[in-house]
Design an enzyme around this catalytic site. Structure first.
Site, PDB file in Angstrom:
ATOM      1  N   ARG A 130     -14.842  12.894   7.493  1.00  0.00           N
ATOM      2  CA  ARG A 130     -13.548  13.565   7.725  1.00  0.00           C
ATOM      3  C   ARG A 130     -13.251  14.557   6.616  1.00  0.00           C
ATOM      4  O   ARG A 130     -12.749  15.661   6.854  1.00  0.00           O
ATOM      5  CB  ARG A 130     -12.423  12.516   7.819  1.00  0.00           C
ATOM      6  CG  ARG A 130     -12.430  11.741   9.120  1.00  0.00           C
ATOM      7  CD  ARG A 130     -11.506  10.548   9.057  1.00  0.00           C
ATOM      8  NE  ARG A 130     -10.145  10.942   8.783  1.00  0.00           N
ATOM      9  CZ  ARG A 130      -9.232  10.150   8.204  1.00  0.00           C
ATOM     10  NH1 ARG A 130      -9.556   8.917   7.859  1.00  0.00           N
ATOM     11  NH2 ARG A 130      -8.025  10.582   7.988  1.00  0.00           N
ATOM     12  N   ASP A 186     -15.021   2.605   7.803  1.00  0.00           N
ATOM     13  CA  ASP A 186     -14.009   3.538   7.300  1.00  0.00           C
ATOM     14  C   ASP A 186     -14.584   4.447   6.215  1.00  0.00           C
ATOM     15  O   ASP A 186     -14.318   5.650   6.211  1.00  0.00           O
ATOM     16  CB  ASP A 186     -12.789   2.781   6.754  1.00  0.00           C
ATOM     17  CG  ASP A 186     -11.817   3.744   6.079  1.00  0.00           C
ATOM     18  OD1 ASP A 186     -11.299   4.626   6.792  1.00  0.00           O
ATOM     19  OD2 ASP A 186     -11.622   3.652   4.860  1.00  0.00           O
ATOM     20  N   SER A 237      -7.537   4.077   9.476  1.00  0.00           N
ATOM     21  CA  SER A 237      -8.273   3.985   8.215  1.00  0.00           C
ATOM     22  C   SER A 237      -7.547   3.023   7.259  1.00  0.00           C
ATOM     23  O   SER A 237      -8.145   2.097   6.695  1.00  0.00           O
ATOM     24  CB  SER A 237      -8.376   5.392   7.602  1.00  0.00           C
ATOM     25  OG  SER A 237      -8.772   5.350   6.261  1.00  0.00           O
ATOM     26  N   HIS A 283       0.848  -1.196   0.000  1.00  0.00           N
ATOM     27  CA  HIS A 283       0.000   0.000   0.000  1.00  0.00           C
ATOM     28  C   HIS A 283       0.877   1.236   0.000  1.00  0.00           C
ATOM     29  O   HIS A 283       1.865   1.312   0.727  1.00  0.00           O
ATOM     30  CB  HIS A 283      -0.882  -0.001   1.266  1.00  0.00           C
ATOM     31  CG  HIS A 283      -1.765   1.202   1.364  1.00  0.00           C
ATOM     32  ND1 HIS A 283      -2.995   1.255   0.760  1.00  0.00           N
ATOM     33  CD2 HIS A 283      -1.588   2.405   1.962  1.00  0.00           C
ATOM     34  CE1 HIS A 283      -3.545   2.438   0.986  1.00  0.00           C
ATOM     35  NE2 HIS A 283      -2.709   3.151   1.713  1.00  0.00           N
ATOM     36  N   LYS A 332      -8.564  -1.453   6.565  1.00  0.00           N
ATOM     37  CA  LYS A 332      -8.837  -2.055   5.254  1.00  0.00           C
ATOM     38  C   LYS A 332      -7.839  -3.178   4.959  1.00  0.00           C
ATOM     39  O   LYS A 332      -8.184  -4.203   4.370  1.00  0.00           O
ATOM     40  CB  LYS A 332      -8.767  -0.966   4.168  1.00  0.00           C
ATOM     41  CG  LYS A 332      -9.950  -0.005   4.255  1.00  0.00           C
ATOM     42  CD  LYS A 332      -9.848   1.150   3.289  1.00  0.00           C
ATOM     43  CE  LYS A 332      -8.859   2.188   3.735  1.00  0.00           C
ATOM     44  NZ  LYS A 332      -9.057   3.529   3.190  1.00  0.00           N
TER      45      LYS A 332
HETATM   46  N1  URA Z   1      -5.838   6.903   2.854  1.00  0.00           N
HETATM   47  C1  URA Z   1      -6.767   6.248   3.549  1.00  0.00           C
HETATM   48  O1  URA Z   1      -7.184   5.149   3.187  1.00  0.00           O
HETATM   49  N2  URA Z   1      -7.240   6.821   4.673  1.00  0.00           N
HETATM   50  C2  URA Z   1      -6.814   8.012   5.123  1.00  0.00           C
HETATM   51  O2  URA Z   1      -7.270   8.456   6.145  1.00  0.00           O
HETATM   52  C3  URA Z   1      -5.840   8.698   4.374  1.00  0.00           C
HETATM   53  C4  URA Z   1      -5.356   8.108   3.234  1.00  0.00           C
END
Ligand code: URA
Length: 437
Positions: free
Chosen positions: A169, A162, A184, A83, A188
């Site tokens: 947010r 999320d 966050s 990621h 995932k």
């Molecule tokens: N990417 C995400 O998945 N979440 C965040 O809060 C910021 C970047």
């Protein structure tokens, strides 16, 4: 005893530490529609202002994971994922996912779309006409079984809390909180089931994290969350003051990824690919040492197996895989403006933020959520910091489709370059590494 949401908000507002039951009450309650948006917004602001200790952030991540399904990938052996926190010209996934899979490690990746000025892997992959990014969980698992690699969008049933929290947010000024970003991302990743995760935490002008100190803190926290939940995690901190590689824009980046898998491509991209790919192979137990892992990756480039795996991946997800061998099948912009140097000079700096903004202006990214994007447009950088450009030599190309912002985008690309008369040092690329051990 039922936990009252207002008391949880007040405790965090006053700098207190929350329990698992309290965090669950807010997060799971909100994702079920029992806690209204205004209370969640107040909670998020309290977390942004007061912070969380690591244990609370782990519990927050747990709540977000518990809001949906969690995949069990153990029947595939040791599955790896990667990621990036997002940058400009970051096409690492397009290269490293098929490459690592070609070395025998199962790669299961759920990616995102572009966010602000940063590009997204899903948008890039859709440059292959027909490529599907909406696989169901059953399709995701079947493809992992069949070809050992899958790159799709996040399914709606993974960490749904999320999605709901991120949307709030975005409109309440609570994105830039390290515990909220870390939970966050990690919710995932944990929900999608991989055993080993390599995080590429970008730092600099074109990244979410502008300073090394904040990037290091985010990386440390994500590694700590992974470790607490028995996931192997390495975070690499990589520079994003200048874009990665030469291409910025969807089809242009796909072409550069193909060139890299074919043994060419820019040196900086290749370095990040080999560095992240080696960690992935170590986590998949396909190699014992970093040196051996890098040698496997280099071989998979040299023998063409990485490129063939990309073809397989694109075909499996319904895309036009013939474009891998023949990139002229990808979308091309109507006009290409070449910028040439008026003198002999060296590139001192190349501002990734300005290049990202220019790419959005050209239509390669979105001004607002849901906007369509133009896969053909973007920028090709022919010179990077430390490079010498002779008089009359090209240093950038702007690929445009005839939008009203094209002229401004060209000026932005010109302004993104800072020149000097003598050669300066090439900036460092890999700035650090933090691992769960
Ligand atoms: N990417 C995400 O998945 N979440 C965040 O809060 C910021 C970047």
């Amino acid at each position: 005893m039922t936990v009252r949401v207002v008391e949880v908000i007040e405790r965090k507002r006053d700098g207190g530490r929350l329990t698992a039951a309290e965090i669950d009450r807010v997060v799971v309650g909100h994702s079920r529609g029992e806690v209204p948006d205004y209370q969640m917004a107040a909670f998020l602001m309290a977390v942004l202002l007061r912070g969380m200790v690591d244990e609370e952030t782990v519990l927050l991540t747990d709540s977000m994971v518990a809001s949906g399904q969690r995949l069990d990938l153990s029947r595939f052996g040791r599955v790896v994922d990667k990621h990036s926190t997002g940058g400009i010209g970051d096409k690492v996934t397009l290269v490293v996912a098929p490459l690592v899979a070609a070395c025998g490690a199962p790669v299961a990746k759920m990616s995102g779309r572009g966010l602000g000025i940063t590009g997204g892997t899903l948008d890039k992959l859709e440059s292959f006409r027909g490529y599907r990014v909406d696989l169901t969980t059953a399709e995701f698992l079947a493809q992992l079984e069949r070809i050992g690699v899958v790159v799709t969008g996040q399914t709606a049933d993974l960490a749904p809390a999320d999605g709901a929290m991120y949307a709030l947010r975005d409109v309440t000024g609570t994105v830039p909180s390290i515990p909220l970003i870390a939970s966050s991302i990690m919710s995932k990743k944990i929900a999608s089931g991989a055993h080993g995760l390599v995080l590429d935490v970008k730092v600099g002008r074109g990244a979410f994290m502008k300073t090394l100190a904040r990037a290091r803190e985010l990386a440390r926290l994500m590694v700590a969350i992974g470790k607490a939940r028995k996931m192997d995690v390495t975070a690499e901190l990589t520079a994003m003051d200048a874009p990665l590689g030469g291409a910025v824009g969807n089809a242009l980046e796909v072409m550069e990824a193909i060139a890299t898998l074919a043994g060419g491509g820019p040196e900086d991209l290749r370095e990040v690919v080999l560095s992240a790919g080696a960690e992935m192979l170590l986590y998949a137990r396909r190699a014992r040492t970093r040196a051996a892992a890098r040698a496997m990756l280099v071989r998979a480039i040299a023998d063409g197996s990485g490129l063939r795996k990309l073809e397989e991946l694109v075909a499996a997800q319904g895309g036009d895989a013939r474009a891998v061998a023949d990139p002229s099948r990808l979308a091309r912009a109507k006009t290409v403006t070449t910028l040439t140097s008026g003198r002999i000079a060296y590139v001192a700096r190349l501002d990734a933020h300005d290049i990202g903004l220019a790419s959005v202006r050209l239509g390669a990214g979105r001004e607002k959520k849901g906007d369509p994007i133009d896969h053909a447009t973007g920028i090709v950088l022919r010179a990077k910091p430390g490079d010498r450009v002779a008089k009359g030599e090209p240093y950038a190309e702007v690929h445009a489709s005839g939008r009203s912002g094209d002229a401004e985008a060209i000026r932005m690309v010109e302004r993104a370059f800072t020149w000097r008369a003598t050669r300066g040092a090439r900036p460092r690329l890999v700035l650090g590494r933090i691992a769960s051990g």
